[in-house]
Design an enzyme around this catalytic site. Structure first.
Site, PDB file in Angstrom:
ATOM      1  N   GLN A   3      -5.987  -2.096   9.410  1.00 39.81           N
ATOM      2  CA  GLN A   3      -5.728  -3.390   8.793  1.00 39.81           C
ATOM      3  C   GLN A   3      -6.273  -4.546   9.628  1.00 39.81           C
ATOM      4  OE1 GLN A   3      -4.566  -3.978   5.771  1.00 39.81           O
ATOM      5  NE2 GLN A   3      -4.658  -6.183   6.071  1.00 39.81           N
ATOM      6  N   LYS A  41       0.838  -1.199   0.000  1.00 37.49           N
ATOM      7  CA  LYS A  41       0.000   0.000   0.000  1.00 37.49           C
ATOM      8  C   LYS A  41       0.877   1.254   0.000  1.00 37.49           C
ATOM      9  CE  LYS A  41      -1.141   2.043   3.611  1.00 37.49           C
ATOM     10  NZ  LYS A  41      -0.753   3.440   3.330  1.00 37.49           N
ATOM     11  N   ASP A  86     -11.823   1.459   2.902  1.00 38.12           N
ATOM     12  CA  ASP A  86     -11.935   0.002   2.832  1.00 38.12           C
ATOM     13  C   ASP A  86     -13.358  -0.418   2.449  1.00 38.12           C
ATOM     14  OD1 ASP A  86      -9.685  -1.576   3.096  1.00 38.12           O
ATOM     15  OD2 ASP A  86      -9.635  -1.471   5.274  1.00 38.12           O
TER      16      ASP A  86
END
Length: 292
Positions: A96, A52, A119
């Site tokens: 995450q 990322k 997300d």
């Protein structure tokens, strides 16, 4: 059989994003800023977050990584989410997953400002997506839809089987494939309690395997000419590899591929598109495309 190259597709899209960011900044606009919160040292999470950060550089984004050890308290993590929600410079952020067992993942997701939820996990984004309203869409399903469109794979009226019902991939993938302005397909979701998965798969024109079991989908479960999308990324021990493991998909590739019209490899298929979709969502957040 055509191999779907997610790596090349993602590279092309990231180049387009970089050009757009360059144009925005040349006109005095703000540099998009993506933050990530990483708890602990899970191998898969470490790799994803590292990729990322690299993707942010390639797209011209500002990138922030916030690390915590896996003994972080839920209160500390919620306080971090609150700070990011209030930080005007941060356009979007991710926490995450998976998180340590002592932390309620859903509580953390609910605490994220849905306008920064790149997300696409917050119930507001999930709900808007499910009825076809503009929203941040979960990165892996969005990446799969992008690949299907990029390769001009017909989905309208086709029978699609999604293997797996997770909130991250299975459910949103099924929703997207059903929606008229996305897949417009007839969708069946199979899971651990489905009676005859083989029969369901043999009827499918498109199979999305996101069940988390290496080599689960075998040749006798796939009809000739089917499109197979492999979302699986299980680390399997392999002494011949430098890292001591290899990434294994949910599809037994060598025997399934010859029967397919299109298939994604692992690695190099869906994985790069997940990161790419996160970049697309962050750019949309920076431009305030969905929410003011």
């Amino acid at each position: 059989m055509t191999l779907i190259d997610g790596k090349a597709t993602a590279t092309a899209i990231k180049q387009q994003i970089a050009e757009e960011v360059k144009d925005i900044m040349a006109k005095g606009g703000k540099q998009p800023h993506l933050a990530a919160v990483l708890v602990g040292h899970d191998g898969g999470s470490e790799t994803y977050v590292k990729n990322k950060v690299i993707a942010c550089e390639q797209c011209g984004f500002k990138s922030t990584l916030i690390r915590y050890e896996d003994d972080v308290t839920e209160e500390e993590l919620l306080a971090c989410v609150d700070r990011l929600n209030k930080d005007a410079d941060v356009d979007g952020f991710i926490v995450q997953l998976p998180l340590p067992k002592h932390i309620d993942e859903q509580k953390i997701i609910m605490a994220i400002d849905y306008r920064k939820d790149v997300d696409g996990f917050h119930p507001i984004n999930v709900g808007r997506m499910s009825i076809g309203l503009p929203s941040f869409i979960s990165a892996t399903p969005l990446g799969i839809m992008t690949l299907l469109r990029h390769y001009n794979i017909e989905t309208s009226g086709k029978k699609c089987v999604v293997l797996g019902r997770s909130n991250i991939v299975g459910k949103p993938m099924a929703q997207l494939m059903m929606l008229k302005n996305f897949g417009d397909a007839t969708v069946t979701v199979c899971h651990s309690h489905t009676k005859d998965i083989k029969k369901e798969c043999l009827d499918a024109d498109i199979i999305v395997a996101a069940i988390g079991k290496p080599d689960f989908l075998t040749a006798d479960m796939v009809k000739e000419g089917a499109v197979v999308i492999d979302v699986g990324t299980t680390r399997v021990p392999d002494a011949t590899r430098k890292k001591g493991f290899r990434l294994n998909g949910d599809v037994k590739f060598d025997e399934v591929a010859p029967k397919c019209s299109y298939i994604t490899p692992v690695p190099g298929g869906v994985g790069p598109m997940t990161i790419c979709s996160l970049m697309k969502n962050t750019l949309a957040a920076a431009k305030k495309e969905y929410y003011k």
